[in-house]
Design an enzyme around this catalytic site. Structure first.
Site, short mmCIF file in Angstrom:
data_model
loop_
_atom_site.label_atom_id
_atom_site.label_comp_id
_atom_site.label_asym_id
_atom_site.label_seq_id
_atom_site.Cartn_x
_atom_site.Cartn_y
_atom_site.Cartn_z
N LYS A 192 16.27 9.71 -10.42
CA LYS A 192 15.23 10.71 -10.18
C LYS A 192 14.76 10.54 -8.75
O LYS A 192 14.00 9.63 -8.43
CB LYS A 192 14.07 10.54 -11.18
N VAL A 196 9.52 14.93 -2.90
CA VAL A 196 9.27 15.24 -1.49
C VAL A 196 10.58 15.47 -0.73
O VAL A 196 10.66 16.33 0.15
CB VAL A 196 8.46 14.10 -0.84
N GLU A 266 10.31 -2.38 -5.89
CA GLU A 266 10.22 -2.63 -4.45
C GLU A 266 9.11 -1.73 -3.94
O GLU A 266 9.24 -0.52 -3.93
CB GLU A 266 11.56 -2.32 -3.77
N GLY A 268 5.05 -1.49 -1.63
CA GLY A 268 4.54 -1.32 -0.28
C GLY A 268 4.51 -2.61 0.53
O GLY A 268 4.79 -3.70 0.03
N CYS A 300 8.74 0.82 4.32
CA CYS A 300 7.94 -0.15 3.58
C CYS A 300 7.85 -1.47 4.33
O CYS A 300 6.90 -2.23 4.15
CB CYS A 300 8.53 -0.36 2.19
N GLU A 401 -1.36 0.30 4.03
CA GLU A 401 -0.08 0.81 4.49
C GLU A 401 -0.28 2.24 5.00
O GLU A 401 -0.72 3.12 4.28
CB GLU A 401 0.91 0.80 3.32
#
Length: 508
Positions: A192, A196, A266, A268, A300, A401
């Site tokens: 998936k 964006v 996995e 920020g 990241c 972040e």
């Protein structure tokens, strides 16, 4: 240096709107509900693609197809067969026409410049080749248990259906970090991609048939948040591999817990980029540029929390500002362009808010701070590379972040203070140390709380090197042979070679 003029001259292949369906069980299909959503070209702000909007029913169809493929043969496919599939996939991805096609689609999807997306696309095949080799080297171990006439060993096997929920900043590469080891171990997968930037992953799915990947082994369902929620909570999913924000990762983990699905995350980061006074300043500044402004800072691992020792603080700041002022923000198809647009409007707005907050909290803006004076396109989501000085650890710019081209410089005096500032964060994904002192290097590497520490370099990754975070930056690993622990179940086998009855009420 790369000879930019020798690179292929690529352009936008679309004069209208591209249209994409879902890829389920080896076929392209519309979303069951008939819904679609649009993808915007970040460089122009214009709609360039219409994508099928998968819902819970589509996720269920994809998981069902993956389960059927798993039970129908893929789980029992020999290592040589799995390896051959991955090698064929690598061969297709290594073709120049495929490299260029995927690079262009990722450019249109993410806003990155062509020099970045071509570089990524040229690496895609290497992940397939590496895990083709890993597939044939998977093995268990014999265990010397302290019991006579007993033979004990382990056998690695696949988990089942893997759900891969991938991010929008490097969609194909970070998807391959999951797909390749999953297939090498004998799992099937439902991908998936982020709503964006979903198109490049769907374009990738076009090569699966050509590579001879069996039907149902790989499925791609584009969709918005409902699709991600349905996939992470689906009872037919045995393992979820997620890359994205820490906040969303927590939601994924909570949903997975209902089905006791295995999870690797996995998440920020807020990586410290630590420059000592014995460092090569030019080398360090190059690393700061790489860690803060490459890919528009949308990494990241971004090393935008720049810690500089007092005695060279002004020199580093001066050199950095000089270099940042020369960064070219231009047409993403122009090989001389170094930085593109942010990937979507919400992120663009978020970065500008963070910049305003840094000013309000007392950080000193040195360069940048908003849109470029001459943006390549008036509708693009461009932010000028931005540097703040006099940042402190209590400021939001040093704690949260940002995911944009913004670097903040903090001062430190001693090695101990640098360690304290570096570890004063909820995150622990990566870090960098710039020094020529070997002893200091070793002390810093051991003291910094991070899954990856670069020394006198930045932004290095490889299929062969494990990658993961600590603290709020994630759970589990990607890449290397170590990642296979995330995609296999270890079965322990006991064989009694004595064939004599033992006391049934004793353990041994």
């Amino acid at each position: 240096m790369t000879d930019l003029m020798a690179e292929p001259m690529l352009t936008n292949p679309y004069s209208g709107v591209a249209r994409y369906q879902l890829y389920i069980d080896g076929s392209w299909v519309d979303a069951k509900g008939g819904k679609t959503f649009t993808s915007v070209n970040p460089s122009t702000g214009e709609i360039w693609a219409e994508v099928a909007d998968g819902q819970a029913d589509d996720i269920d169809a994809a998981v069902t197809a993956a389960r059927r493929a798993f039970d129908g043969g893929w789980r029992n496919a020999g290592a040589t067969e799995r390896s051959a599939v991955l090698r064929r996939l690598g061969d297709v991805l290594a073709r120049p026409d495929v490299i260029e096609r995927l690079a262009v689609h990722e450019l249109l999807d993410t806003g990155k410049v062509i020099r970045e997306t071509i570089g990524l696309a040229r690496a895609f095949s290497t992940w397939c080749y590496y895990y083709a080799g890993v597939a044939e080297s998977l093995r268990g171990s014999t265990i010397p248990v302290p019991m006579e006439q007993t033979f004990t060993y382990t056998v690695p096997g696949p988990i089942g259906v893997v759900a891969a929920i991938t991010p929008w900043n490097s969609p194909i590469l970070l998807m391959l970090w999951k797909l390749c080891p999953a297939l090498a171990a004998g799992n099937t997968i439902v991908i998936k991609p982020s709503e964006v930037a979903p198109v490049s992953t769907l374009e990738f799915a076009r090569v699966l048939d050509e590579a001879g990947v069996p039907r149902g082994v790989v499925n791609v369902v584009s969709g918005q948040r409902a699709a991600g929620a349905a996939l992470s909570s689906h009872p037919g999913v045995d393992k979820i591999a997620f890359t994205g924000s820490t906040a969303t990762g927590k939601k994924v983990m909570k949903a997975a817990a209902e089905n006791l699905s295995r999870v690797s995350l996995e998440l920020g980061g807020k990586s410290p980029n630590i420059v000592f006074d014995d460092a090569d300043i030019d080398l360090a500044v190059n690393g700061i540029i790489s860690g803060s402004f490459a890919a528009g800072g949308q990494m990241c691992t971004a090393g935008s929390r720049v810690l500089v020792q007092d005695s060279i603080y002004d020199a580093v700041l001066e050199r950095l500002v000089e270099r940042v002022g020369a960064v070219k923000i231009g047409d993403p198809f122009d090989w001389s362009s170094e930085m593109g647009a942010l990937t979507w409007s919400e992120q663009f707005d978020s970065v500008l808010r963070r910049i305003d907050k840094a000013r309000a909290e007392g950080a000193r803006l040195v360069i940048g701070g908003g849109r470029p004076l001459t943006p390549p396109s008036p509708g693009g989501f461009h932010v000028a590379p931005t540097v703040f000085a006099d940042v402190t650890s209590s400021m939001e710019i040093a704690r949260e972040e940002i995911f944009g081209p913004v670097a903040g410089l903090l001062r430190f005096s001693t090695e101990e203070e640098a360690i304290s500032i570096a570890n004063d964060t909820q995150y622990g994904l990566a870090a960098a140390v710039w020094t020529t002192d070997l002893g200091r290097t070793q002390r810093m590497v051991h003291a910094i709380e991070a899954g990856t520490v670069w020394v006198n370099c930045y932004r290095r990754v490889s299929y062969a090197a494990p990658f993961g975070g600590v603290k709020s930056s994630g759970i589990g690993l990607e890449n290397g042979t170590e990642v296979m622990r995330e995609y296999t179940e270890e079965k322990t086998v006991w064989i009694d070679t004595n064939q004599k009855a033992r006391d049934p009420f004793r353990l041994a």
